[in-house]
Design a protein around this motif. Structure first.
Motif, PDB file in Angstrom:
ATOM      1  N   PHE A  87      17.158  77.148  89.010  1.00 36.87           N
ATOM      2  CA  PHE A  87      17.839  78.381  88.845  1.00 36.87           C
ATOM      3  C   PHE A  87      18.246  78.517  87.408  1.00 36.87           C
ATOM      4  O   PHE A  87      17.896  79.732  86.403  1.00 36.87           O
ATOM      5  CB  PHE A  87      19.079  78.736  89.703  1.00 36.87           C
ATOM      6  CG  PHE A  87      19.736  80.029  89.340  1.00 36.87           C
ATOM      7  CD1 PHE A  87      19.371  81.405  89.742  1.00 36.87           C
ATOM      8  CD2 PHE A  87      21.022  79.917  88.585  1.00 36.87           C
ATOM      9  CE1 PHE A  87      20.199  82.421  89.399  1.00 36.87           C
ATOM     10  CE2 PHE A  87      21.753  81.202  88.184  1.00 36.87           C
ATOM     11  CZ  PHE A  87      21.198  82.306  88.828  1.00 36.87           C
ATOM     12  N   VAL A  88      19.018  77.671  86.830  1.00 42.44           N
ATOM     13  CA  VAL A  88      19.298  77.722  85.331  1.00 42.44           C
ATOM     14  C   VAL A  88      18.314  78.020  84.429  1.00 42.44           C
ATOM     15  O   VAL A  88      18.338  78.893  83.404  1.00 42.44           O
ATOM     16  CB  VAL A  88      20.305  76.704  84.952  1.00 42.44           C
ATOM     17  CG1 VAL A  88      20.649  76.766  83.646  1.00 42.44           C
ATOM     18  CG2 VAL A  88      21.467  76.515  85.894  1.00 42.44           C
ATOM     19  N   ASP A  89      17.188  77.105  84.539  1.00 42.80           N
ATOM     20  CA  ASP A  89      16.259  77.382  83.709  1.00 42.80           C
ATOM     21  C   ASP A  89      15.532  78.712  83.890  1.00 42.80           C
ATOM     22  O   ASP A  89      14.628  79.245  83.194  1.00 42.80           O
ATOM     23  CB  ASP A  89      14.997  76.196  83.969  1.00 42.80           C
ATOM     24  CG  ASP A  89      15.586  74.911  83.714  1.00 42.80           C
ATOM     25  OD1 ASP A  89      16.339  74.858  82.753  1.00 42.80           O
ATOM     26  OD2 ASP A  89      15.162  73.922  84.318  1.00 42.80           O
ATOM     27  N   SER A  90      15.646  79.677  84.918  1.00 42.34           N
ATOM     28  CA  SER A  90      14.873  80.621  85.239  1.00 42.34           C
ATOM     29  C   SER A  90      15.651  81.821  84.828  1.00 42.34           C
ATOM     30  O   SER A  90      15.193  83.150  85.026  1.00 42.34           O
ATOM     31  CB  SER A  90      14.599  80.987  86.506  1.00 42.34           C
ATOM     32  OG  SER A  90      15.873  81.261  87.543  1.00 42.34           O
ATOM     33  N   ILE A  91      17.088  81.837  84.492  1.00 40.51           N
ATOM     34  CA  ILE A  91      17.800  82.854  83.989  1.00 40.51           C
ATOM     35  C   ILE A  91      16.995  83.475  82.660  1.00 40.51           C
ATOM     36  O   ILE A  91      16.921  83.042  81.641  1.00 40.51           O
ATOM     37  CB  ILE A  91      19.218  82.554  83.716  1.00 40.51           C
ATOM     38  CG1 ILE A  91      19.758  81.881  84.866  1.00 40.51           C
ATOM     39  CG2 ILE A  91      20.189  83.767  83.109  1.00 40.51           C
ATOM     40  CD1 ILE A  91      21.179  81.206  84.459  1.00 40.51           C
TER      41      ILE A  91
END
Length: 131
Positions: A87-91
């Protein structure tokens, strides 16, 4: 339909920030069940958490430790399968560079560094998902 559930997820997180640890636990469990049952898709949950990040500085007016609490919600949601592990990488960069996220992640650094700060925070919290 997607908008409705993403707003619902945002409101769940937003309204629970100032509540007790038991309330936060119950909301986390509810989100997990909604995703597990297919009522809310993981994409809708992702959009809901993006919406939370978008209003983070406003949340800090009422809940000074909102950054820490939102990070805990994110870690818990990733652990529970509500959010993807990446998730964090996809922000999106637009969210990371938004003025509301600046309050938790200095805007002086490029978006990749923002992700590094969030990933580091989430990794530290992953060890202890308690509220």
């Amino acid at each position: 339909k997607t908008l409705c559930f993403s707003v619902f997820i945002k409101k769940c997180v937003q309204t629970t920030l100032s509540r007790s640890a038991v309330d936060k636990e119950q909301v986390s469990a509810m989100m997990q069940q909604l995703v597990a049952l297919g009522v809310v898709s993981q994409d809708q949950a992702v959009e809901g958490f993006y919406r939370v990040l978008w209003v983070l500085s406003g949340l800090r007016l009422d809940v000074p430790n909102a950054c820490d609490l939102v990070a805990r919600f994110i870690v818990r949601a990733m652990a529970d399968g509500v959010l993807p592990r990446n998730f964090v990488d996809s922000i999106p960069d637009a969210v990371l560079l938004h003025k509301d996220v600046e309050v938790c992640v200095p805007v002086r650094v490029p978006p990749r560094a923002h992700r590094g700060v969030l990933t580091s925070t989430c990794s530290q919290l992953d060890e202890q998902i308690s509220w």
